[in-house]
Design a protein around this motif. Structure first.
Motif, PDB file in Angstrom:
ATOM      1  N   PHE A  58       0.831  -1.209   0.000  1.00  0.00           N
ATOM      2  CA  PHE A  58       0.000   0.000   0.000  1.00  0.00           C
ATOM      3  C   PHE A  58       0.863   1.256   0.000  1.00  0.00           C
ATOM      4  O   PHE A  58       0.702   2.146  -0.831  1.00  0.00           O
ATOM      5  N   SER A  59       1.829   1.303   0.932  1.00  0.00           N
ATOM      6  CA  SER A  59       2.620   2.532   1.038  1.00  0.00           C
ATOM      7  C   SER A  59       3.565   2.692  -0.150  1.00  0.00           C
ATOM      8  O   SER A  59       3.749   3.799  -0.655  1.00  0.00           O
ATOM      9  N   SER A  60       4.148   1.582  -0.646  1.00  0.00           N
ATOM     10  CA  SER A  60       5.122   1.788  -1.715  1.00  0.00           C
ATOM     11  C   SER A  60       4.471   2.117  -3.048  1.00  0.00           C
ATOM     12  O   SER A  60       5.000   2.929  -3.798  1.00  0.00           O
ATOM     13  N   ILE A  61       3.307   1.536  -3.335  1.00  0.00           N
ATOM     14  CA  ILE A  61       2.635   1.919  -4.590  1.00  0.00           C
ATOM     15  C   ILE A  61       2.194   3.389  -4.492  1.00  0.00           C
ATOM     16  O   ILE A  61       2.378   4.170  -5.416  1.00  0.00           O
ATOM     17  N   TYR A  62       1.661   3.761  -3.343  1.00  0.00           N
ATOM     18  CA  TYR A  62       1.226   5.155  -3.165  1.00  0.00           C
ATOM     19  C   TYR A  62       2.417   6.103  -3.349  1.00  0.00           C
ATOM     20  O   TYR A  62       2.336   7.088  -4.081  1.00  0.00           O
ATOM     21  N   MET A  63       3.536   5.761  -2.703  1.00  0.00           N
ATOM     22  CA  MET A  63       4.713   6.631  -2.796  1.00  0.00           C
ATOM     23  C   MET A  63       5.271   6.655  -4.217  1.00  0.00           C
ATOM     24  O   MET A  63       5.770   7.675  -4.682  1.00  0.00           O
ATOM     25  N   ALA A  64       5.189   5.504  -4.909  1.00  0.00           N
ATOM     26  CA  ALA A  64       5.663   5.481  -6.296  1.00  0.00           C
ATOM     27  C   ALA A  64       4.837   6.459  -7.123  1.00  0.00           C
ATOM     28  O   ALA A  64       5.376   7.201  -7.950  1.00  0.00           O
ATOM     29  N   MET A  65       3.528   6.490  -6.871  1.00  0.00           N
ATOM     30  CA  MET A  65       2.659   7.405  -7.619  1.00  0.00           C
ATOM     31  C   MET A  65       3.025   8.860  -7.342  1.00  0.00           C
ATOM     32  O   MET A  65       3.168   9.659  -8.251  1.00  0.00           O
ATOM     33  N   THR A  66       3.174   9.195  -6.053  1.00  0.00           N
ATOM     34  CA  THR A  66       3.466  10.596  -5.738  1.00  0.00           C
ATOM     35  C   THR A  66       4.865  10.972  -6.241  1.00  0.00           C
ATOM     36  O   THR A  66       5.083  12.088  -6.699  1.00  0.00           O
ATOM     37  N   ASN A  67       5.809  10.020  -6.216  1.00  0.00           N
ATOM     38  CA  ASN A  67       7.147  10.316  -6.723  1.00  0.00           C
ATOM     39  C   ASN A  67       7.150  10.531  -8.230  1.00  0.00           C
ATOM     40  O   ASN A  67       7.958  11.278  -8.757  1.00  0.00           O
ATOM     41  N   LEU A  68       6.252   9.820  -8.923  1.00  0.00           N
ATOM     42  CA  LEU A  68       6.228   9.967 -10.379  1.00  0.00           C
ATOM     43  C   LEU A  68       5.818  11.385 -10.775  1.00  0.00           C
ATOM     44  O   LEU A  68       6.196  11.878 -11.830  1.00  0.00           O
ATOM     45  N   MET A  77       5.076   4.496 -17.343  1.00  0.00           N
ATOM     46  CA  MET A  77       5.642   3.335 -16.642  1.00  0.00           C
ATOM     47  C   MET A  77       4.675   2.147 -16.712  1.00  0.00           C
ATOM     48  O   MET A  77       5.081   1.010 -16.947  1.00  0.00           O
ATOM     49  N   GLY A  78       3.394   2.438 -16.525  1.00  0.00           N
ATOM     50  CA  GLY A  78       2.382   1.378 -16.561  1.00  0.00           C
ATOM     51  C   GLY A  78       2.383   0.639 -17.893  1.00  0.00           C
ATOM     52  O   GLY A  78       2.358  -0.591 -17.928  1.00  0.00           O
ATOM     53  N   ARG A  79       2.439   1.406 -18.985  1.00  0.00           N
ATOM     54  CA  ARG A  79       2.412   0.771 -20.313  1.00  0.00           C
ATOM     55  C   ARG A  79       3.631  -0.121 -20.499  1.00  0.00           C
ATOM     56  O   ARG A  79       3.543  -1.233 -21.014  1.00  0.00           O
ATOM     57  N   LYS A  80       4.798   0.376 -20.059  1.00  0.00           N
ATOM     58  CA  LYS A  80       6.030  -0.415 -20.228  1.00  0.00           C
ATOM     59  C   LYS A  80       5.946  -1.692 -19.391  1.00  0.00           C
ATOM     60  O   LYS A  80       6.331  -2.774 -19.843  1.00  0.00           O
ATOM     61  N   ALA A  81       5.466  -1.553 -18.155  1.00  0.00           N
ATOM     62  CA  ALA A  81       5.387  -2.728 -17.281  1.00  0.00           C
ATOM     63  C   ALA A  81       4.414  -3.761 -17.849  1.00  0.00           C
ATOM     64  O   ALA A  81       4.759  -4.946 -17.982  1.00  0.00           O
ATOM     65  N   VAL A  82       3.228  -3.306 -18.239  1.00  0.00           N
ATOM     66  CA  VAL A  82       2.229  -4.251 -18.749  1.00  0.00           C
ATOM     67  C   VAL A  82       2.729  -4.891 -20.061  1.00  0.00           C
ATOM     68  O   VAL A  82       2.546  -6.081 -20.291  1.00  0.00           O
ATOM     69  N   LYS A 300       9.150   0.084  -6.770  1.00  0.00           N
ATOM     70  CA  LYS A 300       7.944   0.159  -5.941  1.00  0.00           C
ATOM     71  C   LYS A 300       6.683  -0.112  -6.742  1.00  0.00           C
ATOM     72  O   LYS A 300       5.699  -0.592  -6.217  1.00  0.00           O
ATOM     73  N   PHE A 301       6.715   0.265  -8.010  1.00  0.00           N
ATOM     74  CA  PHE A 301       5.515   0.073  -8.834  1.00  0.00           C
ATOM     75  C   PHE A 301       5.538  -1.294  -9.535  1.00  0.00           C
ATOM     76  O   PHE A 301       4.571  -2.057  -9.483  1.00  0.00           O
ATOM     77  N   VAL A 302       6.655  -1.616 -10.170  1.00  0.00           N
ATOM     78  CA  VAL A 302       6.716  -2.810 -11.033  1.00  0.00           C
ATOM     79  C   VAL A 302       6.693  -4.119 -10.222  1.00  0.00           C
ATOM     80  O   VAL A 302       6.075  -5.094 -10.640  1.00  0.00           O
ATOM     81  N   LEU A 303       7.345  -4.121  -9.058  1.00  0.00           N
ATOM     82  CA  LEU A 303       7.437  -5.391  -8.323  1.00  0.00           C
ATOM     83  C   LEU A 303       6.124  -5.843  -7.672  1.00  0.00           C
ATOM     84  O   LEU A 303       5.721  -6.993  -7.859  1.00  0.00           O
ATOM     85  N   PRO A 304       5.420  -4.967  -6.925  1.00  0.00           N
ATOM     86  CA  PRO A 304       4.150  -5.448  -6.350  1.00  0.00           C
ATOM     87  C   PRO A 304       3.151  -5.864  -7.430  1.00  0.00           C
ATOM     88  O   PRO A 304       2.494  -6.898  -7.323  1.00  0.00           O
ATOM     89  N   LEU A 305       3.085  -5.069  -8.511  1.00  0.00           N
ATOM     90  CA  LEU A 305       2.160  -5.418  -9.590  1.00  0.00           C
ATOM     91  C   LEU A 305       2.597  -6.740 -10.241  1.00  0.00           C
ATOM     92  O   LEU A 305       1.785  -7.621 -10.514  1.00  0.00           O
ATOM     93  N   GLY A 306       3.904  -6.860 -10.450  1.00  0.00           N
ATOM     94  CA  GLY A 306       4.439  -8.086 -11.064  1.00  0.00           C
ATOM     95  C   GLY A 306       4.171  -9.314 -10.214  1.00  0.00           C
ATOM     96  O   GLY A 306       3.766 -10.366 -10.719  1.00  0.00           O
TER      97      GLY A 306
END
Ligand code: ASP
Length: 418
Positions: A58-68, A77-82, A300-306
């Motif tokens: 929860f915290s790392s995805i949120y922080m990844a968003m605010t950092n972006l 980033m989302g398109r590249k990851a997917v 923070k974004f790619v790993l939890p989603l992955g």
């Protein structure tokens, strides 16, 4: 790679080999009942890892968003990851189909053990819930949207937590300084859960030793022998896919395969002994950032989603298992049906939870789509725990390579604050 993490990875490696050897010795002397006395140590280790997953994701995805910083950067980033998840999953299934058609492990297999009897009540009913292709796709998409985020957090529904955190992170960019208290809270929560992960990692060698010992002591060698061709097919496929991924990772990171392997040996060994991508996630995140130098916002974004939707190992295994079952039943699958297996195995892997044995449950999607008997699952049940260890390792490796690949395609502006 830091000296401390090198030592930590070494200790985990020794623990795994030690557990493996002693477990096999216990198995050969028939004293496996004694293992249950020390198994609580392994259970404690897994529970500790699970303890950090929800606050960390929860915290790392949120922080990844605010950092972006901007929704556009998230989109990029989302398109590249997917895109990465999609391409590698398809390649994994392709490897599976090639090897299962070359080796033909199911031809001549006896159907004696077929049936769902070995599954526990809840699992058996989940397996029996057949769904069509359309319902499966729709189901995954619908399930990802939480109707009550509090219950998503309480039930550790990772995909729903990710979706909620992405939305919250995006709106925080619009409300700007009004979001400051939440941003500060999330930053602190993230920092604390990462610290907690480091503390838990101190227990990893003993936890992994016990988990390996338990699996090996209880492993049924007769099932391994009778299903050896099937096991071989899955492992050869997984190995080829891992080599392919390693080439990609090495080329994008511009580092040797050995450097990469050393950097992520702790998560790989943890994945092998826990058979859970989710339980391994905290370790994957710290290793990829600290040892491979992947930028924080990417990891923070790619790993939890992955960990939740990118399961190359599971996809490969599902395609091999489905064709193995067809071969054992003497059912000849034409090209059209193999194409359906190709698609459903990829979907079944996306839908599988990142926990032990999840791939076996979503097998019903693949079997149902081509009209194969669900009882076929009974054929592969006995060696599923063993194969889960291998496929989970490849799942986690695929996630780590995903972080490398996505990071290598992002400019500094796109991940500017990290
Ligand atoms: N155990 C796997 C994982 O956590 C999922 C599966 O059963 O294939 O990645």
């Amino acid at each position: 790679m830091q000296e401390a993490s090198k030592k930590e990875a070494q200790r985990i490696g020794y623990a795994m080999v030690g557990g493996l050897i002693i477990g096999l010795l216990i198995h050969s002397t028939g004293q496996e009942t004694y293992v249950s006395y020390i198994m609580p140590i392994g259970t404690i280790f897994i529970r500790l890892l699970k303890m950090v997953i929800v606050p960390l994701v929860f915290s790392s995805i949120y922080m990844a968003m605010t950092n972006l910083g901007t929704p556009e950067a998230l989109g990029s980033m989302g398109r590249k990851a997917v895109g990465y998840y999609f391409i590698t999953t398809v390649i994994a299934v392709f490897f599976g189909l090639i090897f299962v058609n070359l080796i033909n492990p199911g031809v001549g297999t006896s159907l004696g053990g077929a049936g769902l009897g070995g599954l526990t009540g809840d699992m058996a009913s989940k397996v029996s819930e057949q769904k069509g292709l359309y319902d499966t796709i729709l189901g995954v998409l619908m399930d990802a949207i939480p109707t009550n985020p509090a219950s998503s957090l309480a039930n550790a529904n990772i995909l729903q937590i990710i979706v909620f955190a992405i939305f919250m992170g995006i709106v925080s960019l619009y409300v700007k300084e009004k979001a400051a208290p939440v941003n500060n809270f999330m930053a602190a929560l993230e920092e604390m859960t990462l610290k907690l992960t480091h503390v838990i990692m101190k227990f990893a060698p003993i936890g992994i030793f016990v988990l390996m010992l338990d699996v090996m002591a209880k492993s049924g060698t007769s099932a391994i022998v009778s299903l050896s061709k099937y096991i071989l097919t899955v492992i050869v496929g997984l190995t080829c896919h891992a080599i392919f991924l390693m080439f990609v990772a090495s080329a994008r990171l511009k580092k040797s395969p050995l450097f990469i392997l050393k950097g992520i040996s702790a998560p790989l060994l943890t994945a092998f002994s826990t058979s859970s991508s989710a339980a391994t996630l905290p370790i994957t995140m710290t290793s990829v950032e600290e040892n491979l130098g992947i930028r924080k916002a990417t990891a923070k974004f790619v790993l939890p989603l992955g960990a939740t939707i990118n399961m190359d190992g599971t996809a490969l295994y599902e395609s091999v298992a489905a064709i193995f079952i067809a071969q054992a039943y003497g059912i000849d699958l034409g090209l059209g049906q193999q194409v359906i297996i190709f698609m459903t195995a990829s979907l079944a892997a996306i839908g599988a939870a990142a926990i032990p044995g999840a791939g076996l449950i979503t097998m019903s999607i693949v079997l149902g789509a081509v009209g194969l008997p669900l009882e076929g699952i009974g054929l592969i049940l006995a060696v599923d725990r063993l194969l889960d260890m291998f496929r989970t390792t490849v799942n986690v490796f695929g996630d780590a390579v995903g972080a490398i690949v996505v990071d290598s395609f992002l400019t500094d502006e796109e991940v500017h604050k990290s």
